[in-house]
Design an enzyme around this catalytic site. Structure first.
Site, short mmCIF file in Angstrom:
data_model
loop_
_atom_site.label_atom_id
_atom_site.label_comp_id
_atom_site.label_asym_id
_atom_site.label_seq_id
_atom_site.Cartn_x
_atom_site.Cartn_y
_atom_site.Cartn_z
N LYS A 1 4.84 4.23 -10.05
CA LYS A 1 3.51 4.21 -9.41
C LYS A 1 2.42 4.07 -10.48
O LYS A 1 1.42 3.38 -10.25
CB LYS A 1 3.34 5.47 -8.58
CG LYS A 1 4.27 5.49 -7.36
CD LYS A 1 4.42 6.87 -6.77
CE LYS A 1 5.27 6.88 -5.52
NZ LYS A 1 5.68 8.22 -5.09
N GLU B 1 0.83 -1.23 0.00
CA GLU B 1 0.00 0.00 0.00
C GLU B 1 0.86 1.27 0.00
O GLU B 1 0.49 2.27 -0.62
CB GLU B 1 -0.96 -0.01 1.20
CG GLU B 1 -1.89 1.17 1.28
CD GLU B 1 -2.71 1.36 0.00
OE1 GLU B 1 -2.36 2.29 -0.75
OE2 GLU B 1 -3.67 0.61 -0.24
N1 LIG Z 1 10.00 10.26 -3.31
C1 LIG Z 1 8.63 9.92 -3.21
C2 LIG Z 1 8.33 9.30 -1.89
C3 LIG Z 1 7.04 8.62 -1.88
O1 LIG Z 1 6.74 7.74 -2.64
C4 LIG Z 1 7.79 11.16 -3.39
O2 LIG Z 1 8.34 12.27 -3.39
O3 LIG Z 1 6.57 11.02 -3.55
NA NA Z 2 -0.79 4.34 -0.51
#
Ligand SMILES: N[C@@H](CC=O)C(=O)O
Ligand code: NA
Ligand SMILES: NC(=O)C1=CN([C@@H]2O[C@H](COP(=O)(O)OP(=O)(O)OC[C@H]3O[C@@H](n4cnc5c(N)ncnc54)[C@H](O)[C@@H]3O)[C@@H](O)[C@H]2O)C=CC1
Length: 439
Positions: free
Chosen positions: A203, A127
């Site tokens: 992502k 998650e």
């Molecule tokens: N480097 C990432 C950390 C989280 O995933 C961001 O800046 O979103």
């Molecule tokens: Na999340």
């Protein structure tokens, strides 16, 4: 109460420290929620000599392999591909459940890791890997599994949103804002993963997998970062009624034969001020989902930073721990659908093109002819007499043209820009940004 569950933590940095501290301070509450105690057996780090506030030094080790071999739950918060990948595979082969926040690893090797978890009958939860604290992996992967997701528009990188927001609202320099984001623990170990768009692309790959039940990996995602976005772009966007946001876009698109394909892409885009994503400030993230039955959904919260990210990690730890206490099946099958992945030139979008042009009669018609020759329809043209470069030019012979197009094929829009670059009356294409979030 069931037997205690042994938890091995790999990594004690920004996120790992917060997870370790909460596993200790909330131990009683977690035991009640799970029906078994979580016993933190060790924390693997690279540098064992460093003192870590709030962490029992007796837990610190550089023997990650040994720790993994004795755990019921392995929590990977080291980052990077190796040794994280091998350690997770080792944990799975030992029958341990795994929790990770490692989006880079999942976007490249997620299919193999999930297949190994299915095979071993254990869980692999992640998650925290998308949008930090925001519950989005489970909502898209499970809550919306009976719906048909059409599009996801996400601000999923806290660092770049922080940088763009500081440039917009406080006029900060790009480099200063990146430095501050590093200090605040938002950035990756190598911040070029953030500003280059690769973190958001990882992502996007994870979300596209979940949303479209189709294997999508990092190399399938088209990526542009924010390094070419200038203070002038941000100021111009603001004056025109837009915010510049780095967007991860996962979209189901109809192909020429009527069948569906999938596009996953990341680029800085102009988002109209009225769109909810334009109001996402600082390191906050937001994911806007459009699906057939649910309609529009918006998920909003802190997308980076140690404490927020630990919330998602701890939720996953409790979830896999409960599963171990209650029993039941392990991981469900990973995505096995087969929607084709569409390259960037097959998407449809809008461009805002800013041109530095020679200011004399006939220029506008030459410029608009280029658009027409590529079949691109212009929505608005604005001309400013002010100099483009702001470097002492009195503006007498140069002008700035800001041209907004209607929705068009990316291939035609990109070809238009190439032709404009060659036009004798165009001094420079000062900026090209896509517009997203318009109805
Ligand atoms: N480097 C990432 C950390 C989280 O995933 C961001 O800046 O979103
Ligand atoms: Na999340
Ligand atoms: N910082 C954030 O806001 C977020 C981070 N993540 C992810 O969480 C993970 C951890 O991130 P951070 O805590 O920010 O990183 P960090 O760089 O602050 O911490 C990494 C930790 O792992 C240890 N480590 C690294 N390589 C190791 C090795 N080979 N052997 C043993 N220990 C090793 C380091 O000693 C350190 O304790 C990464 O995958 C990151 O992408 C996810 C969401 C948000």
């Amino acid at each position: 109460m069931a037997e205690p569950l042994r938890v091995a933590l790999l990594g004690c940095g920004v996120v790992g420290t917060e997870v370790a501290q909460r596993l200790t301070t909330h131990a009683e509450a977690y035991a009640e929620r799970i029906g078994a105690r979580l016993e933190l057996t060790g924390i693997a780090v690279r540098d064992t000599d460093r003192t870590r506030a709030g962490i029992d030094p007796a837990l610190i080790t550089d023997d990650a392999e040994g720790l993994v071999g004795r755990a019921d739950i392995v929590v990977e918060l080291m980052g990077g591909i190796e040794p994280a990948r091998s350690l997770i595979l080792k944990a799975i082969s030992h029958g341990a459940s795994v929790v990770t926040a490692n989006k880079a690893l999942l976007a490249e090797h997620g299919a193999d890791l999930l297949a190994a978890a299915v095979q071993a009958g254990v869980r692999l939860e992640y998650e925290a890997a998308v949008a930090g604290a925001i519950p989005i992996v489970r909502p898209v992967g499970e809550s919306l599994a009976g719906d048909k997701v059409q599009r996801i528009l996400g601000i999923v990188n806290g660092t770049t949103n922080y940088v763009l927001d500081k440039m917009d609202s406080e006029g900060w320099e790009f480099d200063d804002a990146v430095k501050k984001a590093q200090e605040l623990g938002y950035a990756e170990a190598d911040p070029t993963a953030d500003v280059g768009g690769h973190d958001a692309a990882a992502k996007a790959a994870i979300l596209a997998n979940l949303a479209f039940h189709t294997p999508v990996s990092l190399s399938d995602v088209y990526v542009e970062g924010i390094t070419a976005v200038t203070a002038a772009d941000v100021a111009r966007a603001k004056a025109e009624g837009y915010a510049v946001k780095l967007l991860a876009i996962c979209e189901r698109l109809e192909q020429a034969d009527g069948s569906d394909g999938v596009s996953a892409r990341v680029y800085p885009a102009l988002v109209p001020h009225e769109h909810p994503l334009a109001s996402v400030h600082g390191a906050f993230n937001a994911v806007f989902v459009e699906s057939e039955a649910a309609g529009e959904l918006m998920f909003y919260g802190q997308g980076a930073g140690g404490a927020p990210t630990s919330s998602a990690v701890l939720g996953d730890i409790i979830s896999v721990a409960r599963r171990r206490v209650l029993g039941g099946r392990g991981q469900s099958e990973p995505s096995n659908g087969a929607l084709p992945l569409l390259p960037i030139d097959q998407i449809r979008t809008r461009y805002h093109i800013t041109l530095d042009v020679v200011d004399r009669p006939g220029v506008l018609s030459k410029v608009t002819e280029v658009f027409a020759s590529h079949g691109v329809s212009i929505e608005t043209v604005r001309q400013k007499l002010a100099p483009v470069d702001g470097a002492g030019n009195d503006g007498a012979e140069r002008a700035e043209l800001i041209i907004a197009t209607h929705l068009g094929a990316e291939s035609a829009l990109a070809a238009t820009v190439k032709s404009l670059e060659k036009l004798d009356v165009v001094n420079a294409v000062a900026s090209t940004l896509r517009v997203e979030g318009l109805q």
